[in-house]
Each structure stands twice: as structure tokens, then as C-alpha cells.
Design a protein around this motif. Structure first.
Motif, PDB file in Angstrom:
ATOM      1  N   GLY A 201       0.803  -1.215   0.000  1.00  0.00           N
ATOM      2  CA  GLY A 201       0.000   0.000   0.000  1.00  0.00           C
ATOM      3  C   GLY A 201       0.835   1.263   0.000  1.00  0.00           C
ATOM      4  N   VAL A 202       1.839   1.316   0.869  1.00  0.00           N
ATOM      5  CA  VAL A 202       2.671   2.508   0.969  1.00  0.00           C
ATOM      6  C   VAL A 202       3.451   2.744  -0.316  1.00  0.00           C
ATOM      7  CG1 VAL A 202       4.619   3.559   2.194  1.00  0.00           C
ATOM      8  CG2 VAL A 202       2.838   2.370   3.478  1.00  0.00           C
ATOM      9  N   VAL A 203       3.963   1.667  -0.917  1.00  0.00           N
ATOM     10  CA  VAL A 203       4.740   1.799  -2.159  1.00  0.00           C
ATOM     11  C   VAL A 203       3.892   2.382  -3.280  1.00  0.00           C
ATOM     12  CG1 VAL A 203       5.863   0.498  -4.003  1.00  0.00           C
ATOM     13  CG2 VAL A 203       6.416   0.002  -1.629  1.00  0.00           C
ATOM     14  N   ILE A 204       2.668   1.871  -3.456  1.00  0.00           N
ATOM     15  CA  ILE A 204       1.831   2.351  -4.556  1.00  0.00           C
ATOM     16  C   ILE A 204       1.388   3.794  -4.321  1.00  0.00           C
ATOM     17  CG2 ILE A 204      -0.373   1.512  -3.622  1.00  0.00           C
ATOM     18  CD1 ILE A 204       0.750   1.520  -7.323  1.00  0.00           C
ATOM     19  N   VAL A 205       1.131   4.166  -3.056  1.00  0.00           N
ATOM     20  CA  VAL A 205       0.748   5.553  -2.752  1.00  0.00           C
ATOM     21  C   VAL A 205       1.927   6.490  -3.015  1.00  0.00           C
ATOM     22  CG1 VAL A 205       0.078   7.144  -0.913  1.00  0.00           C
ATOM     23  CG2 VAL A 205      -1.061   4.937  -1.118  1.00  0.00           C
ATOM     24  N   MET A 206       3.127   6.072  -2.635  1.00  0.00           N
ATOM     25  CA  MET A 206       4.314   6.892  -2.875  1.00  0.00           C
ATOM     26  C   MET A 206       4.564   7.068  -4.369  1.00  0.00           C
ATOM     27  SD  MET A 206       7.016   5.633   0.057  1.00  0.00           S
ATOM     28  CE  MET A 206       8.317   6.582  -0.732  1.00  0.00           C
ATOM     29  N   CYS A 207       4.432   5.973  -5.140  1.00  0.00           N
ATOM     30  CA  CYS A 207       4.620   6.063  -6.595  1.00  0.00           C
ATOM     31  C   CYS A 207       3.614   7.027  -7.209  1.00  0.00           C
ATOM     32  CB  CYS A 207       4.474   4.678  -7.227  1.00  0.00           C
ATOM     33  SG  CYS A 207       5.855   3.561  -6.918  1.00  0.00           S
ATOM     34  N   PHE A 208       2.361   6.897  -6.782  1.00  0.00           N
ATOM     35  CA  PHE A 208       1.306   7.772  -7.323  1.00  0.00           C
ATOM     36  C   PHE A 208       1.591   9.229  -6.979  1.00  0.00           C
ATOM     37  CE2 PHE A 208      -2.739  10.026  -6.677  1.00  0.00           C
ATOM     38  CZ  PHE A 208      -3.260   9.949  -7.952  1.00  0.00           C
ATOM     39  N   THR A 209       1.989   9.496  -5.740  1.00  0.00           N
ATOM     40  CA  THR A 209       2.258  10.879  -5.312  1.00  0.00           C
ATOM     41  C   THR A 209       3.430  11.474  -6.088  1.00  0.00           C
ATOM     42  OG1 THR A 209       1.451  10.353  -3.085  1.00  0.00           O
ATOM     43  CG2 THR A 209       2.774  12.341  -3.333  1.00  0.00           C
ATOM     44  N   LEU A 210       4.508  10.695  -6.236  1.00  0.00           N
ATOM     45  CA  LEU A 210       5.679  11.182  -6.961  1.00  0.00           C
ATOM     46  C   LEU A 210       5.360  11.426  -8.432  1.00  0.00           C
ATOM     47  CD1 LEU A 210       8.456   8.928  -5.387  1.00  0.00           C
ATOM     48  CD2 LEU A 210       8.143  11.384  -5.041  1.00  0.00           C
ATOM     49  N   LEU A 211       4.618  10.505  -9.039  1.00  0.00           N
ATOM     50  CA  LEU A 211       4.272  10.656 -10.450  1.00  0.00           C
ATOM     51  C   LEU A 211       3.375  11.869 -10.675  1.00  0.00           C
ATOM     52  CD1 LEU A 211       3.627   6.916 -11.356  1.00  0.00           C
ATOM     53  CD2 LEU A 211       5.366   8.377 -12.382  1.00  0.00           C
ATOM     54  N   LEU A 212       2.364  12.015  -9.836  1.00  0.00           N
ATOM     55  CA  LEU A 212       1.436  13.137  -9.996  1.00  0.00           C
ATOM     56  C   LEU A 212       2.143  14.465  -9.764  1.00  0.00           C
ATOM     57  CD1 LEU A 212      -1.529  13.590 -10.668  1.00  0.00           C
ATOM     58  CD2 LEU A 212      -2.018  13.659  -8.218  1.00  0.00           C
ATOM     59  N   THR A 213       3.043  14.495  -8.780  1.00  0.00           N
ATOM     60  CA  THR A 213       3.798  15.719  -8.509  1.00  0.00           C
ATOM     61  C   THR A 213       4.710  16.079  -9.673  1.00  0.00           C
ATOM     62  OG1 THR A 213       3.777  15.248  -6.125  1.00  0.00           O
ATOM     63  CG2 THR A 213       5.412  16.825  -6.914  1.00  0.00           C
ATOM     64  N   SER A 214       5.390  15.073 -10.224  1.00  0.00           N
ATOM     65  CA  SER A 214       6.329  15.332 -11.327  1.00  0.00           C
ATOM     66  C   SER A 214       5.613  15.855 -12.557  1.00  0.00           C
ATOM     67  CB  SER A 214       7.117  14.063 -11.659  1.00  0.00           C
ATOM     68  OG  SER A 214       6.255  13.056 -12.149  1.00  0.00           O
ATOM     69  N   TYR A 215       4.461  15.283 -12.892  1.00  0.00           N
ATOM     70  CA  TYR A 215       3.735  15.743 -14.078  1.00  0.00           C
ATOM     71  C   TYR A 215       3.068  17.090 -13.844  1.00  0.00           C
ATOM     72  CZ  TYR A 215       4.578  11.409 -16.555  1.00  0.00           C
ATOM     73  OH  TYR A 215       5.186  10.366 -17.203  1.00  0.00           O
ATOM     74  N   THR A 216       2.713  17.387 -12.611  1.00  0.00           N
ATOM     75  CA  THR A 216       2.186  18.719 -12.299  1.00  0.00           C
ATOM     76  C   THR A 216       3.260  19.769 -12.523  1.00  0.00           C
ATOM     77  OG1 THR A 216       0.668  17.795 -10.648  1.00  0.00           O
ATOM     78  CG2 THR A 216       1.137  20.158 -10.511  1.00  0.00           C
ATOM     79  N   VAL A 217       4.479  19.471 -12.082  1.00  0.00           N
ATOM     80  CA  VAL A 217       5.602  20.389 -12.306  1.00  0.00           C
ATOM     81  C   VAL A 217       5.857  20.574 -13.794  1.00  0.00           C
ATOM     82  CG1 VAL A 217       8.090  20.691 -11.986  1.00  0.00           C
ATOM     83  CG2 VAL A 217       6.680  19.862 -10.094  1.00  0.00           C
ATOM     84  N   LEU A 218       5.784  19.480 -14.554  1.00  0.00           N
ATOM     85  CA  LEU A 218       6.026  19.563 -15.994  1.00  0.00           C
ATOM     86  C   LEU A 218       4.971  20.421 -16.678  1.00  0.00           C
ATOM     87  CD1 LEU A 218       7.114  15.927 -16.934  1.00  0.00           C
ATOM     88  CD2 LEU A 218       8.546  17.940 -16.627  1.00  0.00           C
ATOM     89  N   LEU A 219       3.727  20.260 -16.299  1.00  0.00           N
ATOM     90  CA  LEU A 219       2.661  21.058 -16.902  1.00  0.00           C
ATOM     91  C   LEU A 219       2.824  22.533 -16.564  1.00  0.00           C
ATOM     92  CD1 LEU A 219      -0.453  18.737 -16.368  1.00  0.00           C
ATOM     93  CD2 LEU A 219       0.747  19.217 -18.501  1.00  0.00           C
ATOM     94  N   LEU A 220       3.318  22.834 -15.374  1.00  0.00           N
ATOM     95  CA  LEU A 220       3.576  24.222 -15.013  1.00  0.00           C
ATOM     96  C   LEU A 220       4.722  24.804 -15.836  1.00  0.00           C
ATOM     97  CD1 LEU A 220       3.214  24.048 -11.115  1.00  0.00           C
ATOM     98  CD2 LEU A 220       1.600  25.030 -12.758  1.00  0.00           C
ATOM     99  N   LYS A 221       5.683  23.933 -16.196  1.00  0.00           N
ATOM    100  CA  LYS A 221       6.819  24.376 -17.010  1.00  0.00           C
ATOM    101  C   LYS A 221       6.396  24.758 -18.427  1.00  0.00           C
ATOM    102  CE  LYS A 221      10.617  23.709 -14.419  1.00  0.00           C
ATOM    103  NZ  LYS A 221      11.694  24.721 -14.239  1.00  0.00           N
TER     104      LYS A 221
END
Length: 306
Positions: A201-221
Motif C-alpha cells: 500500500g505505501v509503495v503504490i501511494v508513494m509512486c502515485f504521489t511522486l508521479l502526480l507531482t512530477s507531471y504537475t511540475v512539468l505542466l507548469l513548465k
């Protein structure tokens, strides 16, 4: 002391109604006859077209291959069980199914993180892209995703085989999974449950959070990009975000709570293990003009009337 006396499990499947089972069988059979060759076509197209030699397409071909492997774990058994009155699976087959399910699923989650890194370098450091994401590094990153998935799967496998199972042996699902086996344990397994939860559970939540954060940063760029580049990059990032939600959403729903029963678990598990994985590469393909054009050329080469 070895408490495991269960030698096989009874799977209740998706439905006990014969007519419903036949409808589901033909639906999934048609689905596989269309989508599975489509994923093979994606791999052949990328490997056969030199213009699709960038790391993004290399990772996409690996994603398609991973999804084909992932969807070869539970669906064959599920389809065969539609014609069986007594749906059983041996203990060893159950453990093997559990291992490969989490091995390949984790490898795919890690591959999505690698693809996010690829898009970050391509957008934020375009002048250094060929140096930072070279072919050698691509192979290392793909190998790391498989190794990470193997470690994840083998840990869950090792924890599962030590669960004290002594009946009943009925699983209310169409495949074996860790949270179902925990429910059958005949002794206190709080430590094992905690370790499974941390590894899953923790691994999948961490992956989801990191992925969503990274793509949010990219869209802001994208605000600093030209209009043409902005449209192309936004289309790619949106495709990646859709796949992240499609893959991580059901996984968090199933594994996010430490082994508590969730509503519609079988339906969510069905989409998570059978339908969504095969459609992931299609989401990328349908939004990419280059690969659609190359795919059409490949099909036209062997099927002249297309």
C-alpha cells in the motif's frame, strides 16, 4: 510450527450464474483478440521504425511488453474457470500467481516513474537530453524496474508463504492475492500484515504521489514553451497522467487500506488486473501521430487492402 494445511483454494469467481459466465467469457475473449495483438503491434512498430528510436518509444515498447506479461498471470485461469463448476487453484499455483502479479505490477509502476524522468529531462533540459538519457542508461533504468519489481514480489511471496493457513480455503475472487490470504490466517498475523501493507500500500501511494507531482511540475513548465511545443508536450503529459490514474487508482483502492474489505473489490480488481493494463499502451498510441503513422505503414505493408 508450520500451520499451512491448505493444499488448494476454491475461487468463487466473478459470478455463479452460468449465463453470466458465458457472456463474460465471450466479452473477455473478444477483448483479448483485439487488444492483445494491438500491444504486440506497438512493439513491432517501435522496433521496426528507426524514426521511433527515442527513449520515450523505447520505454513505451517495454510498457507494452510488461502489460502483456502482466495480463498473462490471471486472465488465462479466469477464462478457463468460466467453464468449470468447481473453480480451484493449488497452493503452489496460488503463490506463483501472487508473486508474478506483484512482480510485474511493481515493475510497471517503476517504469512509469522512469518515463516521468524521461519527460522531465526532455522538457526541462532539452539541450542535454541526448547526453542525460542515452541508450545505455535506458537499458539500465529498464533493468532496474524489473529488479525493483522482483524484489517487491519476492518480499510479498516470502511473507505470504509463512501465513498460518488452516481453512476455510474459499477465496471470494477470481485470483489469489495477499489481502485475501491474510483473511484466511488462523493466527494473529499483525506483524506480517504490517510488513505487507508497508511493502504494498505505501509503495503504490508513494509512486502515485511522486508521479502526480512530477507531471504537475512539468505542466507548469509549459508556460514558458512556444504554442506548438506546448501542445505536443501537453498531449504527451496528459497521456502519461491518464495512465498513472488508470493504474494507480484501482491499486490504491484495493491496497490503500491495510487488508480491510472494500466495496466492489472484485470489479475493481478485474479492471486493475485484466482490462486497464492492456489499454495503457493504447492510450499513449492514440494520442501520438508519429506512432500511429508508423503503425499504419506496418499494417499496410503486410495487409495491402488496408
Amino acid at each position: 510450527e508450520n500451520y499451512t494445511v491448505v493444499t488448494e483454494f476454491v475461487l468463487l469467481g466473478l459470478s455463479q450464474n452460468h449465463e453470466v459466465q458465458m457472456i463474460l467469457f465471450f466479452f473477455f475473449l473478444i477483448f483479448y483478440m483485439i487488444i492483445l495483438p494491438g500491444n504486440v503491434l506497438i512493439i513491432l512498430t517501435i522496433r521496426g521504425d528507426s524514426q521511433l528510436g527515442s527513449p520515450m518509444y523505447f520505454f513505451l515498447a517495454n510498457l507494452a511488453f510488461l502489460d502483456i506479461c502482466y495480463c498473462s498471470v490471471t486472465p488465462p485461469k479466469m477464462l478457463a474457470d468460466f467453464f468449470s463448476d468447481c473453480k480451484t487453484i493449488s497452493y503452489s499455483a496460488c503463490m506463483a500467481q501472487l508473486f508474478f502479479l506483484h512482480f510485474l505490477g511493481a515493475a510497471e509502476a517503476f517504469l512509469l516513474m522512469v518515463m516521468a524522468y524521461d519527460r522531465y529531462v526532455a522538457i526541462c533540459k532539452p539541450l542535454h537530453y541526448t547526453r542525460l538519457v542515452n541508450r545505455g542508461l535506458c537499458w539500465v533504468l529498464v533493468g532496474a524496474t524489473w529488479c525493483g519489481g522482483f524484489i517487491h514480489g519476492i518480499i510479498l511471496f516470502a511473507l505470504s508463504i509463512h501465513l498460518p493457513l488452516c481453512g476455510p480455503n474459499i477465496l471470494d475472487n477470481f485470483f489469489c492475492d495477499v489481502h485475501q490470504l491474510v483473511k484466511l490466517a488462523c493466527a494473529n498475523t499483525y506483524i506480517v500484515e504490517l510488513l505487507m501493507f508497508l511493502n504494498n500500500g505505501v509503495v503504490i501511494v508513494m509512486c502515485f504521489t511522486l508521479l502526480l507531482t512530477s507531471y504537475t511540475v512539468l505542466l507548469l513548465k509549459l508556460r514558458t514553451q512556444s504554442s506548438k511545443a506546448k501542445d505536443k508536450v501537453a498531449s504527451t503529459c496528459v497521456s502519461h497522467i491518464i495512465v498513472v490514474f488508470v493504474m494507480c487508482g484501482p491499486a490504491m483502492y484495493i491496497y490503500g487500506l491495510p487488508f480491510q474489505a472494500v466495496p466492489m473489490e472484485k470489479v475493481v480488481a478485474l479492471f486493475h488486473t485484466v482490462i486497464f493494463p492492456l489499454t495503457n499502451p493504447m492510450i499513449y498510441t492514440l494520442r501520438n501521430k508519429e506512432i500511429k503513422g508508423s503503425m499504419w505503414k506496418l499494417v499496410s505493408k503486410y495487409i495491402p487492402w488496408c
